[in-house]
Motif scaffolding. Structure first.
Motif, PDB file in Angstrom:
ATOM      1  N   MET A  76       0.847  -1.192   0.000  1.00 25.39           N
ATOM      2  CA  MET A  76       0.000   0.000   0.000  1.00 25.39           C
ATOM      3  C   MET A  76       0.879   1.237   0.000  1.00 25.39           C
ATOM      4  N   THR A  77       0.799   2.007  -1.060  1.00 27.12           N
ATOM      5  CA  THR A  77       1.544   3.254  -1.149  1.00 27.12           C
ATOM      6  C   THR A  77       0.559   4.412  -1.209  1.00 27.12           C
ATOM      7  N   ILE A  78       0.680   5.343  -0.262  1.00 27.89           N
ATOM      8  CA  ILE A  78      -0.248   6.460  -0.184  1.00 27.89           C
ATOM      9  C   ILE A  78       0.548   7.748  -0.279  1.00 27.89           C
ATOM     10  N   ALA A  79       0.128   8.641  -1.162  1.00 31.02           N
ATOM     11  CA  ALA A  79       0.800   9.931  -1.294  1.00 31.02           C
ATOM     12  C   ALA A  79       0.696  10.689   0.015  1.00 31.02           C
ATOM     13  N   SER A  80       1.789  11.345   0.399  1.00 35.93           N
ATOM     14  CA  SER A  80       1.823  12.056   1.676  1.00 35.93           C
ATOM     15  C   SER A  80       0.727  13.113   1.761  1.00 35.93           C
ATOM     16  N   LEU A  81       0.489  13.810   0.643  1.00 32.76           N
ATOM     17  CA  LEU A  81      -0.530  14.857   0.642  1.00 32.76           C
ATOM     18  C   LEU A  81      -1.923  14.276   0.851  1.00 32.76           C
ATOM     19  N   ASP A  82      -2.206  13.129   0.215  1.00 34.92           N
ATOM     20  CA  ASP A  82      -3.512  12.485   0.384  1.00 34.92           C
ATOM     21  C   ASP A  82      -3.714  12.044   1.832  1.00 34.92           C
ATOM     22  N   LEU A  83      -2.686  11.455   2.411  1.00 41.71           N
ATOM     23  CA  LEU A  83      -2.794  10.986   3.785  1.00 41.71           C
ATOM     24  C   LEU A  83      -2.966  12.159   4.747  1.00 41.71           C
ATOM     25  N   ALA A  84      -2.197  13.227   4.525  1.00 39.52           N
ATOM     26  CA  ALA A  84      -2.317  14.402   5.385  1.00 39.52           C
ATOM     27  C   ALA A  84      -3.713  15.012   5.282  1.00 39.52           C
ATOM     28  N   SER A  85      -4.267  15.038   4.081  1.00 38.57           N
ATOM     29  CA  SER A  85      -5.608  15.597   3.885  1.00 38.57           C
ATOM     30  C   SER A  85      -6.650  14.780   4.638  1.00 38.57           C
ATOM     31  N   LEU A  86      -6.529  13.458   4.586  1.00 38.43           N
ATOM     32  CA  LEU A  86      -7.497  12.607   5.262  1.00 38.43           C
ATOM     33  C   LEU A  86      -7.352  12.708   6.783  1.00 38.43           C
ATOM     34  N   LEU A  87      -6.124  12.848   7.266  1.00 40.07           N
ATOM     35  CA  LEU A  87      -5.928  13.031   8.704  1.00 40.07           C
ATOM     36  C   LEU A  87      -6.543  14.350   9.167  1.00 40.07           C
ATOM     37  N   CYS A  88      -6.413  15.385   8.341  1.00 43.14           N
ATOM     38  CA  CYS A  88      -7.048  16.667   8.665  1.00 43.14           C
ATOM     39  C   CYS A  88      -8.568  16.515   8.700  1.00 43.14           C
ATOM     40  N   SER A  89      -9.101  15.752   7.767  1.00 44.83           N
ATOM     41  CA  SER A  89     -10.549  15.510   7.744  1.00 44.83           C
ATOM     42  C   SER A  89     -10.990  14.786   9.006  1.00 44.83           C
ATOM     43  N   LEU A 101      -9.502  14.883  11.929  1.00 43.82           N
ATOM     44  CA  LEU A 101      -9.402  15.853  13.023  1.00 43.82           C
ATOM     45  C   LEU A 101     -10.627  16.764  13.042  1.00 43.82           C
ATOM     46  N   CYS A 102     -11.010  17.280  11.887  1.00 40.57           N
ATOM     47  CA  CYS A 102     -12.174  18.178  11.812  1.00 40.57           C
ATOM     48  C   CYS A 102     -13.447  17.447  12.220  1.00 40.57           C
ATOM     49  N   HIS A 103     -13.578  16.198  11.797  1.00 38.40           N
ATOM     50  CA  HIS A 103     -14.769  15.412  12.152  1.00 38.40           C
ATOM     51  C   HIS A 103     -14.890  15.243  13.657  1.00 38.40           C
ATOM     52  N   ASP A 104     -13.777  14.936  14.317  1.00 41.19           N
ATOM     53  CA  ASP A 104     -13.817  14.682  15.761  1.00 41.19           C
ATOM     54  C   ASP A 104     -14.002  15.961  16.563  1.00 41.19           C
ATOM     55  N   LEU A 105     -13.614  17.096  15.991  1.00 43.06           N
ATOM     56  CA  LEU A 105     -13.771  18.367  16.702  1.00 43.06           C
ATOM     57  C   LEU A 105     -15.115  19.028  16.428  1.00 43.06           C
ATOM     58  N   LEU A 106     -15.835  18.543  15.433  1.00 43.97           N
ATOM     59  CA  LEU A 106     -17.096  19.185  15.053  1.00 43.97           C
ATOM     60  C   LEU A 106     -18.103  19.187  16.194  1.00 43.97           C
ATOM     61  N   SER A 107     -18.207  18.074  16.921  1.00 42.26           N
ATOM     62  CA  SER A 107     -19.201  17.979  17.992  1.00 42.26           C
ATOM     63  C   SER A 107     -18.932  18.951  19.143  1.00 42.26           C
ATOM     64  N   PRO A 108     -17.723  18.945  19.750  1.00 41.24           N
ATOM     65  CA  PRO A 108     -17.507  19.885  20.854  1.00 41.24           C
ATOM     66  C   PRO A 108     -17.516  21.348  20.433  1.00 41.24           C
ATOM     67  N   VAL A 109     -17.020  21.648  19.231  1.00 42.45           N
ATOM     68  CA  VAL A 109     -17.047  23.034  18.761  1.00 42.45           C
ATOM     69  C   VAL A 109     -18.482  23.465  18.470  1.00 42.45           C
ATOM     70  N   GLY A 110     -19.280  22.551  17.931  1.00 39.33           N
ATOM     71  CA  GLY A 110     -20.682  22.846  17.705  1.00 39.33           C
ATOM     72  C   GLY A 110     -21.419  23.096  19.005  1.00 39.33           C
ATOM     73  N   ALA A 111     -21.062  22.337  20.036  1.00 35.97           N
ATOM     74  CA  ALA A 111     -21.678  22.546  21.345  1.00 35.97           C
ATOM     75  C   ALA A 111     -21.295  23.910  21.916  1.00 35.97           C
ATOM     76  N   LEU A 112     -20.077  24.348  21.651  1.00 34.36           N
ATOM     77  CA  LEU A 112     -19.669  25.695  22.080  1.00 34.36           C
ATOM     78  C   LEU A 112     -20.536  26.765  21.421  1.00 34.36           C
ATOM     79  N   THR A 113     -20.754  26.606  20.130  1.00 34.11           N
ATOM     80  CA  THR A 113     -21.588  27.568  19.402  1.00 34.11           C
ATOM     81  C   THR A 113     -23.009  27.590  19.947  1.00 34.11           C
TER      82      THR A 113
END
Length: 213
Positions: free
Chosen positions: A1-14, A16-28
């Motif tokens: 399995m070879t994954i481009a670094s940019l693709d992997l970084a993008s998915l990791l960012c996604s 992170l955003c998914h897991d933070l959506l709930s607590p940040v939404g609760a703040l709002t």
């Protein structure tokens, strides 16, 4: 399995955003309620909601900063206490999960700490009905050996995550859910290490051996 670094970084960012959506939404939501509420008791509850959501957001950011990012740089040893504090903070948000530690070493290589955090996260997510998360690890015979065991009344483990850990998942099938496991595979492969996964109805065991370089 070879994954481009940019693709992997993008998915990791996604992820992170998914897991933070709930607590940040609760703040709002809490801020909106606070702006409209005049009852002192209800305003106090709004403040409590804001405090809980802020703490949850901060805990997740600190966790992912080390689990996914380059916190502290590369190649150095990291205190086990730092990883333990990050995991304990996430587990504290779920009263149905208990974590138990068996870590005789005070320090572990950065790669081992990142692996420990990500495997612990996989274990936590598998305990959909609560249970116990056992985390053990040590440096022995020139390698970091880690074992994470999740035991509970029902284990939810996506086999695709196991494929990503093993390096058998096709890059086209990678998602934000499996990106952390794919990252771990590349990390272990670069060190000449690997993973073992055992899944049963009420237990998930994740093992890792990472040669120290």
């Amino acid at each position: 399995m070879t994954i481009a670094s940019l693709d992997l970084a993008s998915l990791l960012c996604s992820r992170l955003c998914h897991d933070l959506l709930s607590p940040v939404g609760a703040l709002t939501n809490g801020l909106e309620l606070l702006a409209e509420e005049r009852d002192p008791e209800m305003r106090q509850k709004c403040f409590e909601l804001l405090e809980q959501s802020a703490a949850s957001s901060a805990n997740k950011l600190r966790f992912f900063r080390l689990a996914f990012g380059a916190a502290g740089g590369f190649g150095e040893m990291v205190p086990v206490a730092e990883a333990r504090g990050l995991v304990d903070a996430l587990v504290a948000a779920n009263p149905r999960v208990t974590v138990q530690w068996a870590m005789p070493d005070d320090m572990l290589p950065k790669a081992a700490i990142k692996t420990l955090l990500n495997l612990a996260l996989i274990g936590m997510e598998a305990l959909v009905r609560g249970g116990v998360l056992d985390i053990a690890g040590e440096v022995r015979n020139g390698a970091s050996e880690l074992v994470i065991r999740a035991t509970g009344p029902r284990i939810a483990f996506d086999p695709v995550v196991g494929q990503a850990l093993a390096g058998t998942l096709a890059p086209a099938d990678l998602s934000s859910r499996t990106a952390p496991a794919a990252m771990l595979h590349q990390l272990a492969e670069g060190l000449g290490g690997g993973f073992q996964v055992h899944v049963a109805a009420e237990a998930l065991v994740l093992g890792a051996v990472l040669p120290v370089r």
